[in-house]
Design a protein around this motif. Sequence first.
Motif, mmCIF file in Angstrom:
data_model
loop_
_atom_site.group_PDB
_atom_site.id
_atom_site.type_symbol
_atom_site.label_atom_id
_atom_site.label_comp_id
_atom_site.label_asym_id
_atom_site.label_seq_id
_atom_site.Cartn_x
_atom_site.Cartn_y
_atom_site.Cartn_z
ATOM 1 N N ARG A 86 0.742 -1.226 0.170
ATOM 2 C CA ARG A 86 -0.132 -0.003 -0.038
ATOM 3 C C ARG A 86 0.908 1.331 0.051
ATOM 4 O O ARG A 86 0.276 2.274 -0.455
ATOM 5 N N GLY A 87 1.852 1.025 0.742
ATOM 6 C CA GLY A 87 3.063 2.350 0.570
ATOM 7 C C GLY A 87 2.751 3.367 1.460
ATOM 8 O O GLY A 87 3.105 4.516 1.495
ATOM 9 N N ASN A 88 1.709 3.195 2.422
ATOM 10 C CA ASN A 88 1.210 4.259 3.276
ATOM 11 C C ASN A 88 2.048 4.216 4.893
ATOM 12 O O ASN A 88 2.795 3.210 4.972
ATOM 13 N N GLY A 89 2.028 5.301 5.089
ATOM 14 C CA GLY A 89 2.873 5.579 6.409
ATOM 15 C C GLY A 89 4.354 5.095 6.521
ATOM 16 O O GLY A 89 4.696 4.706 7.627
ATOM 17 N N VAL A 90 4.882 5.370 5.330
ATOM 18 C CA VAL A 90 6.440 5.088 5.359
ATOM 19 C C VAL A 90 7.220 5.955 6.123
ATOM 20 O O VAL A 90 8.264 5.922 7.049
ATOM 21 N N VAL A 91 6.949 7.439 5.597
ATOM 22 C CA VAL A 91 7.500 8.585 6.248
ATOM 23 C C VAL A 91 6.386 9.605 6.289
ATOM 24 O O VAL A 91 5.364 9.538 5.456
ATOM 25 N N GLY A 92 6.644 10.668 7.173
ATOM 26 C CA GLY A 92 5.731 11.739 7.346
ATOM 27 C C GLY A 92 6.527 12.946 6.936
ATOM 28 O O GLY A 92 7.690 13.098 7.117
ATOM 29 N N VAL A 93 5.941 13.887 5.877
ATOM 30 C CA VAL A 93 6.605 15.109 5.718
ATOM 31 C C VAL A 93 5.649 16.137 5.704
ATOM 32 O O VAL A 93 4.219 16.052 6.113
ATOM 33 N N LEU A 147 11.371 15.269 7.823
ATOM 34 C CA LEU A 147 10.873 13.992 7.406
ATOM 35 C C LEU A 147 10.684 13.056 8.859
ATOM 36 O O LEU A 147 11.716 13.232 9.431
ATOM 37 N N GLU A 148 9.675 12.553 8.900
ATOM 38 C CA GLU A 148 9.622 11.574 10.105
ATOM 39 C C GLU A 148 9.472 10.176 9.709
ATOM 40 O O GLU A 148 8.879 9.785 8.823
ATOM 41 N N PRO A 149 10.399 9.116 10.366
ATOM 42 C CA PRO A 149 10.328 7.879 9.933
ATOM 43 C C PRO A 149 9.481 7.233 10.321
ATOM 44 O O PRO A 149 9.354 6.251 11.346
ATOM 45 N N TRP A 150 8.162 7.216 9.772
ATOM 46 C CA TRP A 150 6.957 6.425 10.291
ATOM 47 C C TRP A 150 7.110 4.925 10.309
ATOM 48 O O TRP A 150 6.298 4.369 11.014
ATOM 49 N N VAL A 151 7.979 4.461 9.219
ATOM 50 C CA VAL A 151 8.143 3.198 8.846
ATOM 51 C C VAL A 151 8.294 2.334 10.389
ATOM 52 O O VAL A 151 8.055 1.272 10.477
ATOM 53 N N LEU A 152 9.045 3.010 11.170
ATOM 54 C CA LEU A 152 9.402 2.442 12.674
ATOM 55 C C LEU A 152 8.267 2.150 13.355
ATOM 56 O O LEU A 152 8.236 1.374 14.374
ATOM 57 N N GLU A 159 16.643 -1.575 17.314
ATOM 58 C CA GLU A 159 17.478 -1.119 18.354
ATOM 59 C C GLU A 159 18.688 -0.076 17.656
ATOM 60 O O GLU A 159 19.017 0.766 18.377
ATOM 61 N N ARG A 160 18.579 -0.127 16.315
ATOM 62 C CA ARG A 160 19.371 0.892 15.848
ATOM 63 C C ARG A 160 18.775 1.541 14.398
ATOM 64 O O ARG A 160 18.351 0.416 13.483
ATOM 65 N N VAL A 161 18.876 2.612 14.140
ATOM 66 C CA VAL A 161 18.119 3.374 12.796
ATOM 67 C C VAL A 161 19.220 4.045 12.452
ATOM 68 O O VAL A 161 19.685 4.919 12.879
ATOM 69 N N SER A 178 13.740 8.038 16.389
ATOM 70 C CA SER A 178 12.320 7.359 16.533
ATOM 71 C C SER A 178 11.287 7.821 15.543
ATOM 72 O O SER A 178 11.350 8.690 14.598
ATOM 73 N N ALA A 179 10.122 7.132 15.375
ATOM 74 C CA ALA A 179 9.073 7.513 14.347
ATOM 75 C C ALA A 179 8.611 8.870 14.413
ATOM 76 O O ALA A 179 8.361 9.571 13.691
ATOM 77 N N GLU A 180 8.890 9.625 15.656
ATOM 78 C CA GLU A 180 8.523 10.950 15.694
ATOM 79 C C GLU A 180 9.557 12.110 15.584
ATOM 80 O O GLU A 180 9.470 13.138 15.898
ATOM 81 N N THR A 181 10.872 11.421 15.495
ATOM 82 C CA THR A 181 12.082 12.622 15.449
ATOM 83 C C THR A 181 11.817 13.134 14.118
ATOM 84 O O THR A 181 11.988 12.508 12.928
#
Lengths: 186, 420
Positions: A86-93, A147-152, A159-161, A178-181
């Motif tokens: 679906r490709g949803n929620g991979v990143v937030g911009v 960009l927020e890494p929502w994929v997390l 443990e490591r991104v 983290s997903a919200e950083t």
Amino acid sequence: MPHRIVSRLSLLALLAMLAPTLSVGEEFEQHDAHEHGRVTLDVALEGGTLVVEWSAPALQVVGFEHAPRTEAERAALASATAWINRGNGVVGVPPAARCRLRSIQHAPPTLAGHRDAAGKTDHDAEHADFRARVSYECAAPAALTWLEPWVLRQLRGVERVEINLVAPGLQRQSTGASAETRVPLR
Amino acid sequence: MIFSLALRSLGNRRSTALLTVAAIAVSVALLLGVQKMRTAARESFANTVSGVDLIVGARSGQLNLLLYSVFRVGDATANVSWESYQKIARHPDVAWTIPISLGDSHRGFRVLGTTNDYFRHYHYAGERALVFTEGKPFAALYDVVLGADVARALGYRLGSEVVVAHGLGNVSFALHKDKPFRVVGILAPTGTPVDRTVHVPLEAITAIHQDFQGASQPAIGARIGASAAREQVDLTPQSITAFMVGMRSKVMTFTMQRAINEYRSEPLLAIIPGVALTQLWNLVGIADTALMVIAGFVVLAGLLGMLTAILTSLNERRREMAILRSVGARPRHIFTLLVTEAGLLAASGVLAGVALCYGLLFAAAPLLERHYGLVLPLTGLSTQDAALLGAIVVAGLFMGSWPAWRAYRNTLSDGLTLRV
């Protein structure tokens, strides 16, 4: 053997395009470093095109790295695959950048115990990684500042991104997000 | 009023006050110096290469490849075959490549074999291209282009003859004397390792090694003379040390990087310079932080010295305080006086420290640039520096409040009848 080479390279359509030009007769095989808990996000930005490529061990995506044995495992694999496609929620911009999903390229990993056409078990694939490449087209790239890494959010036991960032005049690696950083894109 | 009293009181104890200021100044200079060096080193490294999307070398480590290909630190573990280089250079997504061949030296400076694409595409410090102060790029096989430092240190001009030594030693026994090079270009200073590099055409590296193939014995038949080497032998190198890649589209960078890292004909490694540099900082960051912590403790020691000096002086100054009280000073005036004194000592220590630091940087900058290629721009204080220095003065004021409190208590109980 050649069958697996092809199946691996076809992970990404573009890689598959590269494969014929970049391979010749004598070949060796090298295995990717596979580290549980480690997730990589490659972010490339140029003009209005934003490409995000993420890879994570299957353990982080579905919770196991073998071919699904139980009903629950089959369901987990199916739902993860459906989410990726679906490709949803991979990143937030920033919404102001008006980014639209353009394409998703993904192929499921080879999970151990998987029997190929010849009925041979693939013992080498003890480790498996999910990898997907998602492209966006942004109407207002000037607003694309973070960009927020929502994929997390979809992954477990991370443990490591590592976020590798490439844009004109910019090359950087950020870790420990983290997903919200918010990762700055400037 | 209180300020001038504090000043005069300090003037009365000049030598102690000066020594205290000196102790703080030295500690502040150290802290500021560490801070400046750290940012300068980072900028210097970050400015060394720009606009290069990928660096490709033999498969080793990201940092290893970055250090030897860009900073000329360390050596390559293996080379890249010419076939692999050609294959990647011809890929439709690749805009340009700069081949690099290292391994020889000239009087202590590294010799780098490359093509004219180097002068065209290599950028540093953002968008700055290489500029020729004299001459032009390679036109013939035995042409050489010098970095600014090489030309200055060795006194070379256009047309000078250069003999390249085999290996990296300062004094090498294997000199390629039969094939002298001629200086055709000198580059403008860049503040990067380019300044300390001797550039020769890629084919020339092959040519000077024609004699060295196999053992150090010349090949059977006549020695290959300078002109013969040019005309009769195929000078296409078999391998190069590494190469830099510029992509047509940045978006393809990661795809190309993965394709190269998964290349099955030869173990190659492609790195993104900026990403590898971040990893270097993560590594160096620990030592960096340790240095800052040490410098911070030295500042603390300086301030403690000040505290000791003021505290020990308190007893001698009971009479001074009593006199001040007799002329109408209130205990809070005594408190303010001593805090002001501490503030003055700390502030002058900080000012003297800044002056000392800049003086030292000014004196050391040419040496650092010559020996380590580290450019120390004499920039003003950053807001971070200013905040740090402000914090030191505030810490001084706080420390001064302890002796001030004691003096305040003393003046409450001591009368003029006090006997010292």
